[in-house]
Write a protein that holds these residues in place. Structure first.
Motif, mmCIF file in Angstrom:
data_model
loop_
_atom_site.group_PDB
_atom_site.id
_atom_site.type_symbol
_atom_site.label_atom_id
_atom_site.label_comp_id
_atom_site.label_asym_id
_atom_site.label_seq_id
_atom_site.Cartn_x
_atom_site.Cartn_y
_atom_site.Cartn_z
ATOM 1 N N HIS A 101 0.747 -1.182 -0.068
ATOM 2 C CA HIS A 101 -0.155 0.012 -0.090
ATOM 3 C C HIS A 101 0.944 1.472 0.064
ATOM 4 O O HIS A 101 0.438 2.369 -0.553
ATOM 5 N N ARG A 102 1.938 1.118 0.867
ATOM 6 C CA ARG A 102 2.538 2.480 1.123
ATOM 7 C C ARG A 102 3.344 2.986 -0.186
ATOM 8 O O ARG A 102 4.083 2.230 -1.016
ATOM 9 N N SER B 101 -4.346 -6.980 0.389
ATOM 10 C CA SER B 101 -3.708 -6.481 1.498
ATOM 11 C C SER B 101 -2.640 -7.339 2.246
ATOM 12 O O SER B 101 -1.762 -6.686 2.716
ATOM 13 N N LEU C 14 0.291 -8.621 3.210
ATOM 14 C CA LEU C 14 1.551 -7.919 3.089
ATOM 15 C C LEU C 14 2.587 -9.063 2.528
ATOM 16 O O LEU C 14 2.714 -10.206 2.914
ATOM 17 N N ASP D 235 9.453 -2.252 6.089
ATOM 18 C CA ASP D 235 10.131 -2.958 7.073
ATOM 19 C C ASP D 235 9.625 -3.803 7.941
ATOM 20 O O ASP D 235 10.141 -5.138 8.321
ATOM 21 N N ALA D 236 8.636 -3.725 8.405
ATOM 22 C CA ALA D 236 7.568 -4.615 9.420
ATOM 23 C C ALA D 236 7.410 -5.803 8.500
ATOM 24 O O ALA D 236 7.648 -7.071 9.178
ATOM 25 N N ALA D 237 6.937 -5.622 7.272
ATOM 26 C CA ALA D 237 6.448 -6.875 6.540
ATOM 27 C C ALA D 237 7.464 -7.718 6.146
ATOM 28 O O ALA D 237 7.608 -8.893 6.284
ATOM 29 N N ASN E 169 10.401 2.748 7.188
ATOM 30 C CA ASN E 169 9.950 4.097 8.067
ATOM 31 C C ASN E 169 10.141 3.687 9.552
ATOM 32 O O ASN E 169 9.539 4.662 10.188
ATOM 33 N N ILE F 33 8.641 1.727 11.490
ATOM 34 C CA ILE F 33 7.563 1.431 12.130
ATOM 35 C C ILE F 33 6.424 0.464 11.313
ATOM 36 O O ILE F 33 6.662 0.484 10.019
ATOM 37 N N HIS G 197 -0.225 5.385 10.513
ATOM 38 C CA HIS G 197 -0.381 4.317 9.247
ATOM 39 C C HIS G 197 -1.130 4.618 7.866
ATOM 40 O O HIS G 197 -0.532 4.432 6.936
HETATM 41 C C1 LIG Z 1 -0.085 -10.392 6.135
HETATM 42 C C2 LIG Z 1 -0.597 -9.110 6.863
HETATM 43 N N1 LIG Z 1 -0.982 -8.920 8.075
HETATM 44 C C3 LIG Z 1 -1.277 -7.798 8.855
HETATM 45 C C4 LIG Z 1 -1.659 -6.721 7.918
HETATM 46 C C5 LIG Z 1 -2.384 -5.403 8.507
HETATM 47 N N2 LIG Z 1 -1.066 -4.648 8.249
HETATM 48 C C6 LIG Z 1 -1.224 -3.557 7.299
HETATM 49 S S1 LIG Z 1 -0.202 -2.601 7.173
HETATM 50 C C7 LIG Z 1 0.746 -3.018 8.458
HETATM 51 C C8 LIG Z 1 2.002 -2.483 8.901
HETATM 52 C C9 LIG Z 1 3.219 -2.790 7.926
HETATM 53 O O1 LIG Z 1 4.244 -2.258 8.337
HETATM 54 P P1 LIG Z 1 5.349 -1.917 7.170
HETATM 55 O O2 LIG Z 1 5.593 -3.227 6.589
HETATM 56 O O3 LIG Z 1 6.573 -1.452 7.997
HETATM 57 O O4 LIG Z 1 4.929 -0.982 5.970
HETATM 58 P P2 LIG Z 1 4.309 0.372 6.369
HETATM 59 O O5 LIG Z 1 2.828 0.651 6.466
HETATM 60 O O6 LIG Z 1 5.136 1.119 7.509
HETATM 61 O O7 LIG Z 1 4.974 1.513 4.974
HETATM 62 C C10 LIG Z 1 -0.136 -4.003 9.012
HETATM 63 C C11 LIG Z 1 0.314 -4.927 10.255
HETATM 64 C C12 LIG Z 1 -1.558 -7.027 6.530
HETATM 65 N N3 LIG Z 1 -1.811 -5.990 5.630
HETATM 66 N N4 LIG Z 1 -0.890 -8.108 5.940
#
Ligand SMILES: Cc1ncc(C[n+]2csc(CCOP(=O)(O)OP(=O)(O)O)c2C)c(N)n1
Length: 920
Positions: free
Chosen positions: A235-236, A299, A301, A335-337, A368, A370, A437
Motif C-alpha cells: 500500500h505505502r 492487503s 503483505l 520494514d515490518a512486513a 519507515n 514502524i 499508518h
Molecule cells: C499479512 C498481513 N498482516 C497484517 C496486515 C495489516 N497491516 C497493514 S499495514 C501493516 C503494517 C506494515 O508495516 P510495514 O511493513 O513496515 O509498512 P508501512 O505501512 O510502515 O509502510 C499491518 C500490520 C496486512 N496488511 N497483511
C-alpha cells in the motif's frame, strides 16, 4: 480534567526540555527518557556493548594490523553509517572500529602506515586512512556485503565502493532531475492531502526519495537494454508510484478519490485504489521505451513477492531471455512486513533454483521504522529488517532517505550488481512516516516522542533543493518555477477530474468471462496419440533407466500399441494429455513437491540415469516444434511456489500451468494465494488465467493429514464462475479435463481433486477409444443405464468405486449412481435431465466419504435439492460432523467405511431415511 492530548503535549514539552538539558527534568523522567532514547529505534549499540577483545595479535606487523582495521570497516562500517534521518541518540565512540582494538594508539594517528591498496599512495598517516574508511563506509550509505560467501561479488563491490567511481559524477542535469522527481513525489502527496482530506492513500511522505530511485533505475536499466520491469509493492506509496513512475494520469488517480467513483472499464467487483495493478510503456528522457507493470496486490503483505517472480519468469521464458537480463523484478517492501512475513524467505529460496530463477531481484525497503503502531524492537529479533538477505548472500545497501544522491547512487550500483552477478540485492531506504499508518490515524497515541521529531522534519525535497541552491547548482527562481509548473499541472488534472466520467455505459465495460456447459472438443486422433505415446515410452539408447521403469514404459506403450490395447491407467492418461498439448505447441509447466516422479510414483515424467548423473524428461522429446515442457520438483514450500505458479499463469495464460500439492491438504499452507488471488483475481483485477491445482484427495485410512484436500474450502469460495472444481473418476476424464483447460475459449483456474489409491485401481481405467472419441463429462450417468432404479445415488470421487463394488457384492439392482465430476460450475440442466430419465426413483441420496461438515455436502445439498421432484429430499449418507478430517486408526477407518456401505445397502426395502449420522 485533562484530555489524552493535553497529557501528550505535556509529555512532549518535558521531552523537549530533557533533550536540551537532561538535568532540567526530575530523575524519574530522566530515567524514562534515557530508556526511550536507546530503545525507541532498534539500537545498534546492543551489538557493541559487550567488552571487546583485541582483534589483533600483539606481535603482528603494522601492515597486517592496518589491513585488519580496513577489513573491520568493510565488515562493520555500516553499523556506524549515518543512515537514519530520525536517529534519536548518538552512538558512543567505543565500538568495533576503535583503533585500540587493532593495536594502535591515538599517538600514532599521524604516523605513516601502509594503505594496503585502499588509497592510491603506498603509505599514509593513520588518520588519513581512517578518514578515508569513514568517508567510504560510515557516511550516508552503509554497505553490508562482506561474508556473503561469494568472494568474486565481494571483491567487485569493494572495488566499486572504494574507488567511489560514479557517486560524484552526477551532472547538474541529473541533479535537477532528482529534484524534479522529489517535487513530483512530495507535492503530489501534499496536493492529495489538502484536496482529499481524511482519505486513505498510504502516503509516501518521509520516504519520497523512493520515486527518484525507481525513476533512475528504470531509466538507466532501459538504456542498458532492459525491456521490462515488473514491480510488486504493498500500500505505502503505491498511488505515488502509479502516477509518477508508471505515468497513470493524475486526473484518473484523482477521479478514484472522488465520492461516487465507479470504475468505467471493467465490470468485475473491483478493488480499492491502493491495491490495483497497472501497465505502461514508459519513455525515458533519452527516448528509450521500456515496459513497466505494477502487479495487483491484496492487503496481505508480501504475498505479491512470489507472484511477481512467477510473472517475470514467464515473461523471460516467452522472449527466450536465458540470461535473465531483459525482464527484471522489483520488490518494494515495508520494514515490518519484510522481517515478519515468512513468504519472504520462501520466495528468496526460489532465486537460484533452475526452475524458478529470475536472475535476481532488486528489493527496496521503505524502512519507515514502524509497522502500523509497532516499533522494530517489538517486531523483529534481528538488527536490520533486511537481515534475511544475508541467508541468501544478497548485499544490502542501507541508505538515508534525506540523501537523495546517495540513494540514487546505491540504486545504480544495485542495478549494475544484479546484471553482473544475477543476485538479489536490497536497498534499505531509511526514512520515516510523516503521518500515521494511514492519513486518518493519530500516530502520537503510540509513538509520541518519535512524532515529536518527525513533525519538525522539513520535506526532503526542500532540503535537497536548498542544498543545490546553496552549492550554486540551481537558481532559486528555477526551483520555484519547477514547483509552480508541477502544481499547475496538478490543478489542471484536477479540473479534468471534475468532468463527468467518460462512460457509465455498462455495455461498454469489459465483463468477467462466463462459463458454459457446452462441451469442448478435446479428443485426439489415434495417429497423434500413437506418435506421442511412442515418444514418451522411448528410452534413449544411452540412458540406463531403473528396471521397473523400463517395464513401465513397455506397459504404457502396450496401452496404445497393444493388440488389443491394454486399458489406459491414470498416469498414462495424464502424460498423454500433456503430450498431446505439447504436440500442438502448447507450453506445459508442472511444479510441486516431488512431482517429477510423482508422490505416489504414478507419473514418472522424469527419468534418472542409473549409472551417471543425468535426468531425462520424455515429454521434452516429442517432436521438433513441440511446446516447451517443464516438470519441476519444487522446494518444500506451498505459499511461495503456488504464488509463483499463479504469477506465471497470469503472465502466460495460453500455457498449461499446473501446481501439484504433495497431499491436497498441504494447499492450506498457501491459503492466502487461494483466497486472495486464485479465487478472486478475475473479479478484483480482471486477470484471466488458467492455473491448475492438482490436490491428491481420498479416504484410504492414512489418517487425519493425508485424506482430505479440503474440498469444502474451495466450494465456499465459488461464486461469479470464478473457479472450476472437479473430482474426476476416470483416466479419460482427466485427459479431457486437462486438454479442455487449454482448448476451451475461456481461462479459469481449475482445482482438481486427484486420486491416490485409484491410481492403480483395476476398475479405474479407460479405453484408448475414450481418448480418441470422448470429451470431458461434467456429470457421469450410471454406465449400467439402470433406468428402472428406485434409488438414485449421487456421489463424487473415489467412493464411487466402493459403491459399485458393494452393489455387485450385494447384488443390488434397484440403485443407480450418478457422479458429479464437476462440482462447480454445476451443470444443473444436465442433472435435471438425468433425474427425469430415472422415472421410478423414490429416494435420492448423496454419499460421501468425508465428514458431513467437509467434502461437498455443505455445497451440494441445496443445489441438488432444488432439482429433485417436489416432495423429495436428498438423504445424506456419510460420516458425522467431525473436528478432524479423518480418524488416525486404520481399523476405525475400515469400520467407518463398512458402516457407510451398510447404511446405504443394508436398509429395508423402503426405509424412512433420515439424514444419516454414523459413529465410529
Ligand atoms: C499479512 C498481513 N498482516 C497484517 C496486515 C495489516 N497491516 C497493514 S499495514 C501493516 C503494517 C506494515 O508495516 P510495514 O511493513 O513496515 O509498512 P508501512 O505501512 O510502515 O509502510 C499491518 C500490520 C496486512 N496488511 N497483511
Amino acid at each position: 480534567m485533562k484530555s489524552g492530548f493535553d497529557n501528550l503535549e505535556l509529555l512532549e514539552e518535558l521531552y523537549s526540555k530533557y533533550q536540551e538539558d537532561p538535568l532540567s527534568v526530575d530523575e524519574t523522567w530522566r530515567n524514562f527518557f534515557s530508556k526511550l532514547d536507546t530503545d525507541s529505534f532498534l539500537s545498534k549499540e546492543s551489538l557493541t556493548l559487550a567488552p571487546l577483545k583485541p582483534a589483533y595479535v600483539p606481535s603482528a606487523p603494522a601492515d597486517l594490523r592496518v589491513y585488519n582495521l580496513i577489513e573491520a570497516y568493510r565488515t562493520y562500517g555500516h553499523l556506524r553509517a549515518k543512515v537514519n534521518p530520525i536517529e534519536t541518540h548518538t552512538l558512543p565512540e567505543k565500538d568495533l572500529l576503535t583503533i585500540e582494538l587493532y593495536g594502535f594508539n591515538k599517538g600514532e594517528l599521524s604516523a605513516l602506515f601502509p594503505t594496503c591498496g585502499l588509497l592510491s599512495q603506498e603509505k599514509a598517516p593513520l588518520l588519513e586512512i581512517i578518514n578515508a574508511l569513514k568517508r567510504i563506509y560510515c557516511d550516508k550509505i552503509g554497505f553490508e556485503y562482506m561474508g556473503l560467501q561469494r568472494p568474486e561479488l565481494e571483491r567487485w563491490l569493494q572495488t566499486r565502493i572504494e574507488t567511489d567511481r560514479f557517486r560524484h559524477t552526477l551532472t547538474i542535469e541529473q541533479k535537477h532531475l532528482i529534484l524534479q522527481y522529489l517535487n513530483k513525489s512530495e507535492l503530489f502527496e501534499s496536493f492529495l492531502h489538502t484536496k482529499y482530506v481524511g482519505q486513505k492513500r498510504f502516503s509516501l511522505e518521509g520516504g519520497e526519495t523512493l520515486i527518484p530511485m525507481l525513476a533512475v533505475l528504470i531509466e538507466k536499466g532501459a538504456e542498458k537494454g532492459i525491456g521490462e520491469f515488473v514491480i510488486g509493492m504493498a500500500h505505502r506509496g503505491r498511488i505515488n508510484v502509479l502516477s509518477n513512475i508508471l505515468n497513470k494520469s493524475y486526473s484518473d488517480v484523482f477521479s478514484e478519490f472522488e465520492e461516487g467513483y465507479i470504475p468505467n472499464s471493467f465490470a468485475g467487483s473491483g478493488d480499492v485504489k491502493y491495491h490495483k495493478g497497472f501497465f505502461a510503456t514508459v519513455q525515458t528522457p533519452a527516448g528509450t521505451k521500456v515496459k513497466v507493470s505494477l502487479t495487483p496486490n491484496p492487503s496481505h503483505l508480501e504475498s505479491v513477492d512470489p507472484v511477481v517472480e512467477g510473472q517475470v519468469r514467464a515473461k523471460q521464458v516467452q522472449i527466450n531471455d536465458q540470461e535473465h537480463e531483459h525482464v527484471i523484478p522489483i520488490l518494494v517492501h515495508g520494514d515490518a512486513a519484510l522481517s515478519g512475513q515468512g513468504v519472504v524467505y520462501e520466495t528468496l529460496q526460489l532465486y537460484r533454483l533452475e526452475g524458478y530463477t529470475t536472475g535476481g531481484t532488486i528489493h527496496f525497503v521503505i524502512n519507515n521504522q514502524i509497522g502500523f503502531t509497532t516499533l522494530p524492537r517489538d517486531s523483529r529479533s534481528t538488527l536490520y529488517c533486511t537481515d534475511i538477505a544475508r541467508s541468501f548472500g544478497a548485499p544490502v545497501f542501507h541508505v538515508n532517505g534525506e540523501d537523495p544522491e546517495g540513494c540514487v547512487y546505491a540504486t545504480l550500483l544495485a542495478l549494475e550488481l544484479r546484471q553482473k552477478f544475477h543476485c538479489d540485492v536490497f536497498i534499505d531506504l531509511n526514512c520515516y512516516r510523516k503521518y500515521g499508518h494511514n492519513e486518518t490515524d493519530e500516530p502520537a497515541f503510540t509513538q509520541p516522542l518519535e512524532y515529536q521529531i518527525i513533525r519538525k522534519k522539513r520535506p526532503i525535497r526542500e532540503i535537497y533543493r536548498d542544498e543545490l541552491i546553496e552549492h550554486g547548482m540551481l537558481e532559486k527562481y528555477l526551483a520555484e518555477s519547477l514547483e509552480e509548473d508541477f502544481k499547475k499541472a496538478l490543478h489542471q488534472a484536477m479540473g479534468i477530474t471534475k468532468l463527468p466520467p467518460k462512460t457509465t455505459d455498462e455495455s461498454k465495460k469489459e465483463l468477467p468471462q462466463k462459463t458454459t456447459h457446452e462441451s469442448t472438443k478435446t479428443n485426439v486422433s489415434l495417429q497423434t496419440i500413437k506418435e506421442v505415446a511412442k515418444k514418451i515410452c522411448e528410452v534413449p539408447t544411452d540412458l540406463s533407466i531403473h528396471p521397473k521403469l523400463a517395464n513401465l514404459t513397455k506397459e504404457r506403450l502396450s496401452m496404445v500399441e497393444g493388440t488389443p490395447p491394454k486399458p489406459i491407467d491414470w498416469g498414462m492418461a495424464e502424460l498423454l494429455a500433456y503430450g498431446t498439448l505439447l504436440w500442438d505447441g502448447t507450453h506445459v509447466r508442472i511444479s510441486g513437491q516431488d512431482c517429477g516422479r510423482g508422490t505416489f510414483s504414478h507419473r514418472h515424467g522424469l527419468w534418472m540415469d542409473q549409472v551417471k548423473e543425468r535426468t531425462y524428461f520424455p515429454l521434452q522429446h516429442i517432436k521438433a516444434d513441440q511446446g516447451l515442457f517443464e516438470l519441476i520438483n519444487s522446494p518444500l514450500s506451498e505459499y511461495a511456489v503456488l504464488g509463483f505458479e499463479f504469477g506465471y499463469s497470469t503472465a502466460w495464460p495460453e500455457a498449461l500451468v499446473v501446481w501439484e500439492a504433495q497431499f491436497g491438504d498441504f494447499a492450506n499452507g498457501a491459503q492466502i494465494m487461494i483466497d486472495q488471488y486464485i479465487s478472486t483475481a478475475e473479479q478484483k483485477w480482471g486477470q484471466k488465467f488458467g492455473l491448475v491445482l492438482l490436490l491428491p484427495h481420498g479416504y484410504e485410512g492414512q489418517g487425519p493429514e493425508h485424506s482430505s484436500g479440503r474440498m469444502e474450502r474451495f466450494l465456499t469460495l465459488c461464486g461469479h464462475d470464478n473457479l472450476q472444481i472437479v473430482n474426476p473418476t476416470t483416466p479419460a476424464q482427466l485427459f479431457h479435463l486437462l486438454r479442455r483447460q487449454i482448448l476451451q475459449p475461456i481461462r479459469k483456474p481449475l482445482v482438481v481433486f486427484t486420486p491416490k489409491g485409484l491410481l492403480r485401481h483395476p476398475q479405474c481405467i479407460s479405453q484408448l477409444s475414450d481418448l480418441t472419441e470422448g470429451q470431458f463429462n461434467e456429470i457421469l450417468d450410471d454406465p449400467s443405464q439402470n433406468k428402472q432404479a428406485q434409488r438414485l445415488v449421487f456421489c463424487n470421487g473415489r467412493v464411487y468405486y466402493d459403491l459399485i463394488a458393494e452393489k455387485t457384492k450385494s447384488n443390488v439392482s434397484n440403485m443407480a449412481f450418478i457422479r458429479i465430476e464437476q462440482l462447480y460450475p454445476l451443470d444443473k440442466d444436465r442433472i435435471k435431465q438425468l433425474i427425469a430419465s430415472y422415472k421410478n426413483v423414490k429416494e435420492f441420496f448423496w454419499v460421501q466419504e468425508e465428514p458431513k461438515n467437509m467434502g461437498a455436502w455443505g455445497f451440494i445439498h441445496s443445489e441438488l435439492e432444488q432439482l429433485l421432484p417436489n416432495d423429495q429430499h436428498l438423504h445424506y449418507v456419510g460420516r458425522e460432523c467431525s473436528a478432524s478430517p479423518a480418524v488416525g486408526s486404520h481399523a476405525i477407518h475400515k469400520k467407518e467405511h463398512l458402516d457407510l456401505m451398510k447404511a446405504l445397502f443394508e436398509r429395508g426395502e423402503m426405509p424412512e431415511w433420515k439424514h444419516q449420522m454414523m459413529r465410529a
